[in-house]
Write a protein that holds these residues in place. Structure first.
Motif, mmCIF file in Angstrom:
data_model
loop_
_atom_site.group_PDB
_atom_site.id
_atom_site.type_symbol
_atom_site.label_atom_id
_atom_site.label_comp_id
_atom_site.label_asym_id
_atom_site.label_seq_id
_atom_site.Cartn_x
_atom_site.Cartn_y
_atom_site.Cartn_z
ATOM 1 N N GLY A 1 42.350 50.372 41.218
ATOM 2 C CA GLY A 1 42.525 50.765 42.519
ATOM 3 C C GLY A 1 42.317 49.685 43.547
ATOM 4 N N ILE A 2 41.206 48.800 43.359
ATOM 5 C CA ILE A 2 41.181 47.658 44.257
ATOM 6 C C ILE A 2 42.126 46.796 44.286
ATOM 7 N N ASN A 3 42.918 46.570 42.975
ATOM 8 C CA ASN A 3 43.949 45.395 42.765
ATOM 9 C C ASN A 3 45.215 46.024 43.555
ATOM 10 N N TYR A 4 45.551 47.423 43.244
ATOM 11 C CA TYR A 4 46.636 48.074 43.874
ATOM 12 C C TYR A 4 46.462 48.310 45.430
ATOM 13 N N GLY A 5 45.322 48.294 45.866
ATOM 14 C CA GLY A 5 45.297 48.244 47.277
ATOM 15 C C GLY A 5 45.272 46.844 47.864
ATOM 16 N N LYS A 6 45.201 45.872 47.294
ATOM 17 C CA LYS A 6 45.532 44.481 47.804
ATOM 18 C C LYS A 6 46.712 44.013 47.265
ATOM 19 N N ASP A 7 47.675 44.666 46.615
ATOM 20 C CA ASP A 7 48.907 44.342 46.190
ATOM 21 C C ASP A 7 48.912 42.995 45.452
ATOM 22 N N ARG A 8 47.953 43.252 44.284
ATOM 23 C CA ARG A 8 47.864 42.273 43.410
ATOM 24 C C ARG A 8 48.300 42.888 42.106
ATOM 25 N N PRO A 9 48.522 42.014 40.933
ATOM 26 C CA PRO A 9 48.731 42.289 39.630
ATOM 27 C C PRO A 9 47.598 43.458 39.370
ATOM 28 N N LEU A 10 48.004 44.535 38.756
ATOM 29 C CA LEU A 10 46.765 45.428 38.592
ATOM 30 C C LEU A 10 45.626 44.838 37.157
ATOM 31 N N LEU A 11 46.130 44.043 36.435
ATOM 32 C CA LEU A 11 45.070 43.529 35.463
ATOM 33 C C LEU A 11 44.484 42.090 35.925
ATOM 34 N N SER A 12 44.578 41.787 37.216
ATOM 35 C CA SER A 12 43.938 40.549 37.570
ATOM 36 C C SER A 12 42.373 40.883 38.157
ATOM 37 N N ASN A 13 41.711 39.885 38.180
ATOM 38 C CA ASN A 13 40.427 40.239 38.679
ATOM 39 C C ASN A 13 40.128 40.542 39.976
ATOM 40 N N PRO A 14 39.898 41.893 40.304
ATOM 41 C CA PRO A 14 39.722 42.537 41.538
ATOM 42 C C PRO A 14 38.527 41.913 42.459
ATOM 43 N N PHE A 15 37.515 41.118 41.780
ATOM 44 C CA PHE A 15 36.609 40.699 42.739
ATOM 45 C C PHE A 15 36.850 39.322 43.018
ATOM 46 N N GLU A 16 37.993 38.494 42.637
ATOM 47 C CA GLU A 16 38.366 37.133 42.904
ATOM 48 C C GLU A 16 38.578 37.068 44.613
ATOM 49 N N THR A 17 37.900 36.089 45.134
ATOM 50 C CA THR A 17 37.984 35.901 46.662
ATOM 51 C C THR A 17 39.115 34.643 46.853
ATOM 52 N N LYS A 18 40.075 34.569 47.531
ATOM 53 C CA LYS A 18 40.829 33.670 47.849
ATOM 54 C C LYS A 18 40.245 32.689 49.099
ATOM 55 N N PRO A 19 40.279 31.381 48.744
ATOM 56 C CA PRO A 19 39.578 30.456 49.986
ATOM 57 C C PRO A 19 40.577 30.526 51.208
ATOM 58 N N GLU A 20 41.889 30.848 50.975
ATOM 59 C CA GLU A 20 42.600 31.153 52.370
ATOM 60 C C GLU A 20 42.052 32.170 53.272
ATOM 61 N N ILE A 21 41.420 33.362 52.744
ATOM 62 C CA ILE A 21 40.750 34.222 53.679
ATOM 63 C C ILE A 21 39.853 33.679 54.497
ATOM 64 N N THR A 22 39.066 32.599 54.282
ATOM 65 C CA THR A 22 38.100 32.216 55.186
ATOM 66 C C THR A 22 38.942 31.305 56.321
ATOM 67 N N GLN A 23 39.852 30.532 55.985
ATOM 68 C CA GLN A 23 40.837 29.775 56.806
ATOM 69 C C GLN A 23 41.363 30.876 57.759
ATOM 70 N N ARG A 24 41.948 32.028 57.324
ATOM 71 C CA ARG A 24 42.420 32.973 58.361
ATOM 72 C C ARG A 24 41.654 33.540 59.327
ATOM 73 N N VAL A 25 40.380 33.698 58.976
ATOM 74 C CA VAL A 25 39.320 34.438 59.759
ATOM 75 C C VAL A 25 38.842 33.213 60.761
ATOM 76 N N LYS A 26 38.879 32.014 60.258
ATOM 77 C CA LYS A 26 38.456 30.975 61.223
ATOM 78 C C LYS A 26 39.362 30.600 62.375
ATOM 79 N N GLN A 27 40.867 30.734 61.968
ATOM 80 C CA GLN A 27 41.649 30.689 62.946
ATOM 81 C C GLN A 27 41.956 31.757 63.875
ATOM 82 N N SER A 28 41.413 33.134 63.280
ATOM 83 C CA SER A 28 41.626 34.006 64.400
ATOM 84 C C SER A 28 40.474 34.094 65.162
#
Length: 70
Positions: free
Chosen positions: A19-46
């Motif tokens: 459900g976590i992967n489905y909500g994040k539009d990721r492949p269903l069998l990928s790691n649901p707790f993986e954080t992408k470093p680009e998220i921090t960049q987007r937060v900083k820019q905003s």
């Protein structure tokens, strides 16, 4: 009854990461707790954008009093 509880428990354990992967539009069998470093960049820019807009609003709000005291 025991099998029902066991089935619900196993189903919840398996459905949670899917459900976590489905909500994040990721492949269903990928790691649901993986954080992408680009998220921090987007937060900083905003936040930088919000700070700049706040500075402009404060500057515009204090402009009449600055002109009055000159």
């Amino acid at each position: 009854m025991k099998n029902l509880i066991l089935g619900l428990l196993l189903g919840a354990i398996l459905a949670f990461p899917l459900g976590i992967n489905y909500g994040k539009d990721r492949p269903l069998l990928s790691n649901p707790f993986e954080t992408k470093p680009e998220i921090t960049q987007r937060v900083k820019q905003s936040t930088d954008k919000v700070i700049e807009e706040a500075k402009e609003v404060i500057h515009d709000a204090t402009k009449p009093t600055k002109e009055k005291h000159k």
